[in-house]
Design a protein around this motif. Structure first.
Motif, PDB file in Angstrom:
ATOM      1  N   VAL A   1       0.889  -1.175   0.127  1.00 19.74           N
ATOM      2  CA  VAL A   1      -0.456   0.089   0.336  1.00 19.74           C
ATOM      3  C   VAL A   1       1.132   1.226   0.045  1.00 19.74           C
ATOM      4  CG1 VAL A   1      -1.973   1.329   0.894  1.00 19.74           C
ATOM      5  CG2 VAL A   1      -1.733  -1.104   1.211  1.00 19.74           C
ATOM      6  N   CYS A   2       0.531   1.871  -1.349  1.00 21.56           N
ATOM      7  CA  CYS A   2       1.249   3.557  -0.900  1.00 21.56           C
ATOM      8  C   CYS A   2       0.783   4.512  -0.156  1.00 21.56           C
ATOM      9  CB  CYS A   2       1.728   3.954  -2.319  1.00 21.56           C
ATOM     10  SG  CYS A   2       2.919   5.569  -2.447  1.00 21.56           S
ATOM     11  N   VAL A   3       1.181   5.065   1.068  1.00 18.87           N
ATOM     12  CA  VAL A   3       0.397   6.127   2.115  1.00 18.87           C
ATOM     13  C   VAL A   3       1.000   7.654   1.509  1.00 18.87           C
ATOM     14  CG1 VAL A   3      -0.402   7.084   3.402  1.00 18.87           C
ATOM     15  CG2 VAL A   3       0.055   4.532   3.107  1.00 18.87           C
ATOM     16  N   ASP A   4      -0.146   8.719   1.052  1.00 19.97           N
ATOM     17  CA  ASP A   4       0.615   9.895   0.663  1.00 19.97           C
ATOM     18  C   ASP A   4      -0.103  10.926   1.522  1.00 19.97           C
ATOM     19  OD1 ASP A   4       1.561  11.112  -1.558  1.00 19.97           O
ATOM     20  OD2 ASP A   4       0.118  11.989  -2.512  1.00 19.97           O
ATOM     21  N   GLN A  64       1.332   2.901  10.155  1.00 18.82           N
ATOM     22  CA  GLN A  64       1.664   2.552  11.844  1.00 18.82           C
ATOM     23  C   GLN A  64       0.332   0.993  11.964  1.00 18.82           C
ATOM     24  OE1 GLN A  64       0.848   4.481  15.416  1.00 18.82           O
ATOM     25  NE2 GLN A  64       1.173   3.095  16.914  1.00 18.82           N
ATOM     26  N   TYR A  65      -0.557   1.487  11.361  1.00 22.03           N
ATOM     27  CA  TYR A  65      -1.561   0.415  11.838  1.00 22.03           C
ATOM     28  C   TYR A  65      -1.509  -0.714  10.869  1.00 22.03           C
ATOM     29  CZ  TYR A  65      -3.987   2.885  15.392  1.00 22.03           C
ATOM     30  OH  TYR A  65      -3.803   3.390  16.937  1.00 22.03           O
ATOM     31  N   LEU A  66      -0.898  -0.327   9.652  1.00 23.99           N
ATOM     32  CA  LEU A  66      -1.399  -1.311   8.355  1.00 23.99           C
ATOM     33  C   LEU A  66       0.186  -1.819   8.550  1.00 23.99           C
ATOM     34  CD1 LEU A  66      -2.004   0.822   4.924  1.00 23.99           C
ATOM     35  CD2 LEU A  66      -2.617  -1.320   6.073  1.00 23.99           C
ATOM     36  N   GLU A  67       1.398  -1.367   9.207  1.00 22.35           N
ATOM     37  CA  GLU A  67       2.590  -2.128   9.076  1.00 22.35           C
ATOM     38  C   GLU A  67       2.117  -3.528  10.714  1.00 22.35           C
ATOM     39  OE1 GLU A  67       6.306   0.041   9.874  1.00 22.35           O
ATOM     40  OE2 GLU A  67       6.171   0.326   7.653  1.00 22.35           O
ATOM     41  N   GLN A  68       1.430  -2.938  11.457  1.00 26.46           N
ATOM     42  CA  GLN A  68       1.327  -4.001  12.451  1.00 26.46           C
ATOM     43  C   GLN A  68       0.680  -4.819  12.162  1.00 26.46           C
ATOM     44  OE1 GLN A  68      -1.051  -1.738  15.344  1.00 26.46           O
ATOM     45  NE2 GLN A  68       0.208  -0.729  15.899  1.00 26.46           N
ATOM     46  N   CYS A  69      -0.455  -5.073  11.331  1.00 31.10           N
ATOM     47  CA  CYS A  69      -0.759  -6.228  10.169  1.00 31.10           C
ATOM     48  C   CYS A  69      -0.189  -7.107   9.202  1.00 31.10           C
ATOM     49  CB  CYS A  69      -2.325  -5.302   9.563  1.00 31.10           C
ATOM     50  SG  CYS A  69      -3.213  -4.593  11.099  1.00 31.10           S
ATOM     51  N   GLY A  70       1.050  -6.186   9.057  1.00 27.68           N
ATOM     52  CA  GLY A  70       1.990  -7.070   8.474  1.00 27.68           C
ATOM     53  C   GLY A  70       1.919  -6.505   6.438  1.00 27.68           C
ATOM     54  N   VAL A  71       1.644  -6.023   6.558  1.00 23.56           N
ATOM     55  CA  VAL A  71       1.186  -4.825   5.166  1.00 23.56           C
ATOM     56  C   VAL A  71       2.400  -4.072   4.517  1.00 23.56           C
ATOM     57  CG1 VAL A  71       0.332  -3.090   3.940  1.00 23.56           C
ATOM     58  CG2 VAL A  71      -1.067  -4.714   5.543  1.00 23.56           C
ATOM     59  N   THR A  72       2.893  -4.062   3.773  1.00 24.52           N
ATOM     60  CA  THR A  72       4.077  -3.513   3.189  1.00 24.52           C
ATOM     61  C   THR A  72       3.617  -2.020   2.898  1.00 24.52           C
ATOM     62  OG1 THR A  72       5.147  -5.124   2.493  1.00 24.52           O
ATOM     63  CG2 THR A  72       6.355  -2.947   1.668  1.00 24.52           C
ATOM     64  N   ALA A  81       6.635   0.660  -7.033  1.00 21.22           N
ATOM     65  CA  ALA A  81       6.731  -0.110  -6.208  1.00 21.22           C
ATOM     66  C   ALA A  81       5.831  -1.442  -6.286  1.00 21.22           C
ATOM     67  CB  ALA A  81       6.329   1.170  -4.897  1.00 21.22           C
ATOM     68  N   GLY A  82       4.864  -1.129  -7.536  1.00 23.37           N
ATOM     69  CA  GLY A  82       3.865  -1.987  -7.048  1.00 23.37           C
ATOM     70  C   GLY A  82       2.417  -2.601  -6.591  1.00 23.37           C
ATOM     71  N   ALA A  83       1.715  -0.730  -6.009  1.00 20.90           N
ATOM     72  CA  ALA A  83       1.828  -0.919  -4.486  1.00 20.90           C
ATOM     73  C   ALA A  83      -0.314  -1.679  -5.166  1.00 20.90           C
ATOM     74  CB  ALA A  83       1.086   0.410  -3.889  1.00 20.90           C
ATOM     75  N   ASP A  84      -0.684  -1.489  -4.196  1.00 17.03           N
ATOM     76  CA  ASP A  84      -1.952  -2.798  -4.753  1.00 17.03           C
ATOM     77  C   ASP A  84      -2.991  -1.345  -4.448  1.00 17.03           C
ATOM     78  OD1 ASP A  84      -1.677  -5.760  -4.985  1.00 17.03           O
ATOM     79  OD2 ASP A  84      -0.563  -5.178  -3.219  1.00 17.03           O
ATOM     80  N   PHE A  85      -2.541  -0.305  -3.361  1.00 18.11           N
ATOM     81  CA  PHE A  85      -3.453   0.415  -3.030  1.00 18.11           C
ATOM     82  C   PHE A  85      -2.504   1.541  -3.118  1.00 18.11           C
ATOM     83  CE2 PHE A  85      -5.918  -3.151  -1.960  1.00 18.11           C
ATOM     84  CZ  PHE A  85      -7.111  -2.713  -2.409  1.00 18.11           C
ATOM     85  N   PHE A  86      -3.451   3.145  -3.651  1.00 19.28           N
ATOM     86  CA  PHE A  86      -2.773   4.274  -3.414  1.00 19.28           C
ATOM     87  C   PHE A  86      -3.493   5.495  -2.380  1.00 19.28           C
ATOM     88  CE2 PHE A  86      -2.215   8.926  -4.235  1.00 19.28           C
ATOM     89  CZ  PHE A  86       0.081   9.228  -4.116  1.00 19.28           C
ATOM     90  N   VAL A  87      -3.678   5.326  -1.595  1.00 20.05           N
ATOM     91  CA  VAL A  87      -4.232   6.724  -0.783  1.00 20.05           C
ATOM     92  C   VAL A  87      -3.729   7.944  -0.517  1.00 20.05           C
ATOM     93  CG1 VAL A  87      -5.446   6.488   1.625  1.00 20.05           C
ATOM     94  CG2 VAL A  87      -5.826   4.412   1.438  1.00 20.05           C
TER      95      VAL A  87
END
Length: 339
Positions: A103-106, A138-146, A169-175
């Motif tokens: 997941v890409c967080v912007d 923080q919360y995504l990484e706690q769930c194991g998300v890259t 990065a081959g992200a599945d989502f962009f927020v």
């Protein structure tokens, strides 16, 4: 011996009388004081418990006039049919530990590009964007998300750089995280998606708004398409990313209620966005309910023009300006749009 004097008693019985004396009662003052202190403590504790319980029921905080005013404002903006949500209802639920997602967080804006500001000009959008983006990470990484961050400090990136980071990065989502502004009485949270209304992108946006609503927002303004004031163009990040994307406006910096809610709930907002992303991945069949990946390669939003054979991912340098009337434009961002 009634009425007999001591002398008469001595003369008759040959000994002095033995008279009973009242036993002196000993008073244990230390015990009384300790008991009194304990009793007073119990009374004070009981009063505090009752006060706390009443405060919880009323949903107010008597120690803060500002909080009381803001809470009243939030309640006024709720529909009459809404029911009060318990703490358990509003707590984001993330029960994953090894989610196979990218997941890409912007965090919008940065450095000299401060974005919009609060009414007093002291609060900058770029700072709020980064704060909540780091919570999402923080919360995504706690769930194991890259998690791929376009920025994790006060730096500036071009819009094209942000899109390139996600695509490469081959992200599945962009927020993309932003906050709003308006010279007037507007509040609430909204999400912007490409004007072709891609199904996956719309699902992502709706899931995020639903999760945020359970935490607490002044108003759910829904999913919007295109660009504010001009539906014929799009926000750059929605036009030039290949994966499902949305631009989230987390309340208005020009509204006191939205600012108070943001400050009180920034952790919960981060968890809600993270939870919504994972939920969307499950809905789209990218991962199963345990977080195990079900597809090979990054997820592509097929409905986006950028992914069509007859369309290029390169955005034209020629821009179509958005509408400029105050009635239509309430977002002060610049250069956030693309054809």
């Amino acid at each position: 011996m009634n009425g007999m004097s001591d002398e008469e008693f001595q003369r008759i019985y040959g000994r002095p009388p033995v008279r009973k004396t009242k036993k002196k009662v000993k008073i244990y003052w230390n015990r009384i004081i300790i008991a009194a202190v304990i009793f007073i403590g119990i009374i004070i504790g009981f009063v505090k418990l009752v006060t706390f319980t009443v405060g919880k029921i009323k949903g107010g905080d008597s120690s803060s006039n500002t909080a009381a005013v803001v809470n009243d404002s939030v309640e006024d903006k709720k529909s009459d049919g809404d029911e009060d949500k318990t703490e358990e209802d509003t707590k984001p639920v993330i029960n994953y530990s090894d989610v196979e997602l990218i997941v890409c967080v912007d965090a919008g804006h940065g450095d000299y590009d401060g974005g919009t500001t609060s009414k007093d000009g002291l609060r900058f959008e770029k700072d709020d964007n980064l704060e909540v983006a780091l919570k999402v990470q923080q919360y995504l990484e706690q769930c194991g998300v890259t998690v791929v961050m376009t920025r994790d400090d006060d730096t500036f990136l071009e819009l094209s750089e942000r899109c390139d980071i996600a695509n490469n990065a081959g992200a599945d989502f962009f927020v993309c995280l932003h906050r709003n502004s308006y010279d007037g009485d507007i509040s609430g949270v909204e999400a912007w998606v490409h004007n072709k209304q891609p199904k996956a992108d719309t699902l992502l946006a709706n899931n995020i708004l639903d999760k945020l609503e359970t935490v607490g927002i002044s108003d759910n303004r829904g999913v919007q398409y295109g660009y504010v004031g001009n539906s014929e163009i799009n926000y750059y990040i929605n036009a030039d990313t290949v994966m499902p994307s949305c631009l989230l406006e987390l309340g208005f910096l020009t509204d006191d209620t939205d600012n108070w809610l943001f400050d009180q709930n920034v952790d919960a907002y981060g968890a809600a966005v993270a939870d919504a992303v994972i939920e969307t991945a499950i809905d789209l069949g990218i991962i199963d309910e345990n977080g195990k990946r079900l597809i090979d390669g990054p997820y592509i939003s097929e409905d986006k023009p950028v992914n069509n054979d007859d369309s290029s991912s390169e955005i034209s340098l020629e821009r179509t300006e958005p509408a400029t009337t105050q009635e239509q434009v309430y977002n002060t961002q610049e250069n956030e749009f693309a054809q």
